[in-house]
Design an enzyme around this catalytic site. Structure first.
Site, PDB file in Angstrom:
ATOM      1  N   GLU A  75      25.526  21.939   0.208  1.00 27.77           N
ATOM      2  CA  GLU A  75      26.097  20.942  -0.687  1.00 27.77           C
ATOM      3  C   GLU A  75      27.028  20.054   0.128  1.00 27.77           C
ATOM      4  O   GLU A  75      27.522  20.466   1.185  1.00 27.77           O
ATOM      5  CB  GLU A  75      26.850  21.575  -1.857  1.00 27.77           C
ATOM      6  CG  GLU A  75      25.971  22.154  -2.946  1.00 27.77           C
ATOM      7  CD  GLU A  75      25.129  21.111  -3.684  1.00 27.77           C
ATOM      8  OE1 GLU A  75      25.220  19.901  -3.340  1.00 27.77           O
ATOM      9  OE2 GLU A  75      24.371  21.494  -4.583  1.00 27.77           O
TER      10      GLU A  75
ATOM     11  N   CYS B 199      21.044  21.552  -6.638  1.00 32.36           N
ATOM     12  CA  CYS B 199      20.634  22.238  -5.411  1.00 32.36           C
ATOM     13  C   CYS B 199      19.470  21.440  -4.856  1.00 32.36           C
ATOM     14  O   CYS B 199      18.365  21.470  -5.392  1.00 32.36           O
ATOM     15  CB  CYS B 199      20.219  23.678  -5.706  1.00 32.36           C
ATOM     16  SG  CYS B 199      19.523  24.522  -4.260  1.00 32.36           S
TER      17      CYS B 199
END
Length: 253
Positions: free
Chosen positions: A123, A2
């Protein structure tokens, strides 16, 4: 991993959502509140919810009951024994599979756990060639994403003891394996903490929290493609989380 997320909720919303007892932000941030950030990147200041046993003016602890509080920390954990805070830029994530073993994280896992509020995270999914498509991943119900985090304090040896910048508080996001549809975008994802486990996760008296970390269910999160403008940390604003439209936009079935 992340490495980028959005955090645009107002401080008052977070205080109410997480039932915070102590607002520690005004002492840390001019104006008493962080600005909405749709492109949070490593080393930025972010909100973190934590529970700590408070000390009085004499340094005594009048009780052992931890107080839930909202604080501002820097994203990128700096271990207490680090010689230089720059190491934090490489420690934005802690893998759940090894977090209890790594020297940088294992002490924090026992007593310095936090929740890092987010609206969602980004992402990048590989496409043909070298191109990657950014996706915004967020709770399907529109609620807050409470990412499991750890925090740590680092003492700057170059500053005098009365310097308010003597102590630096930093955090990391715990990640796990991404499965199902999200695994098509990237093989890692933040570990979420569900609401009914917030109290136990934050409680520093709980020294073995590993059983509290359970990956999000397959329908808990949704993802959609967004503009590659988000690729640059110089860009910021609500347009970054707007869904891409068009027949050629990659979609998850």
């Amino acid at each position: 991993m992340c490495g980028r997320y959005a955090s645009a909720r107002k401080k008052q919303e977070l205080l109410e959502e997480f039932q915070v007892e102590l607002d520690g932000v005004p002492d840390q941030v001019p104006g008493g509140e962080l600005r909405p950030d749709y492109n949070v990147a490593p080393t930025k200041n972010v909100y973190a919810v934590m529970s700590r046993v408070q000390k009085d003016d004499d340094g005594e602890r009048p009780g052992d009951e931890p107080v839930r509080q909202l604080r501002v920390v820097r994203w990128g954990l700096v271990p207490s024994w680090a010689k230089d805070p720059s190491v934090g830029s490489r420690m934005i994530n802690a893998r759940v599979e090894t977090v209890a073993e790594k020297p940088s994280y294992r002490r924090a896992l026992k007593s310095r756990r936090c929740l890092i509020p987010a609206d969602g995270y980004y992402e990048w999914m590989p496409l043909e060639g070298k191109k990657k498509q950014p996706f915004f991943i967020h709770p399907a119900d529109g609620g807050v994403l409470a990412m499991a985090g750890l925090y740590e304090f680092w003492k700057d040896p170059t500053r005098p003891d009365d310097d308010p910048l003597k102590w630096l508080c930093t955090c990391t996001v715990i990640t796990t394996t991404a499965t199902d549809k999200l695994g098509r975008i990237h093989d890692r994802m933040p570990m979420m903490v569900e609401r009914d486990r917030w109290t136990e996760w934050l409680d520093p008296r709980v020294t073995d929290p590993t059983g509290l970390l359970v990956p999000a269910g397959p329908d808990r999160l949704e993802a959609y493609a967004v503009s590659d403008v988000v690729n640059s940390v110089r860009h910021n604003g609500p347009e970054l989380i707007e869904p891409l439209e068009g027949d050629d936009v990659p979609r998850l079935l």
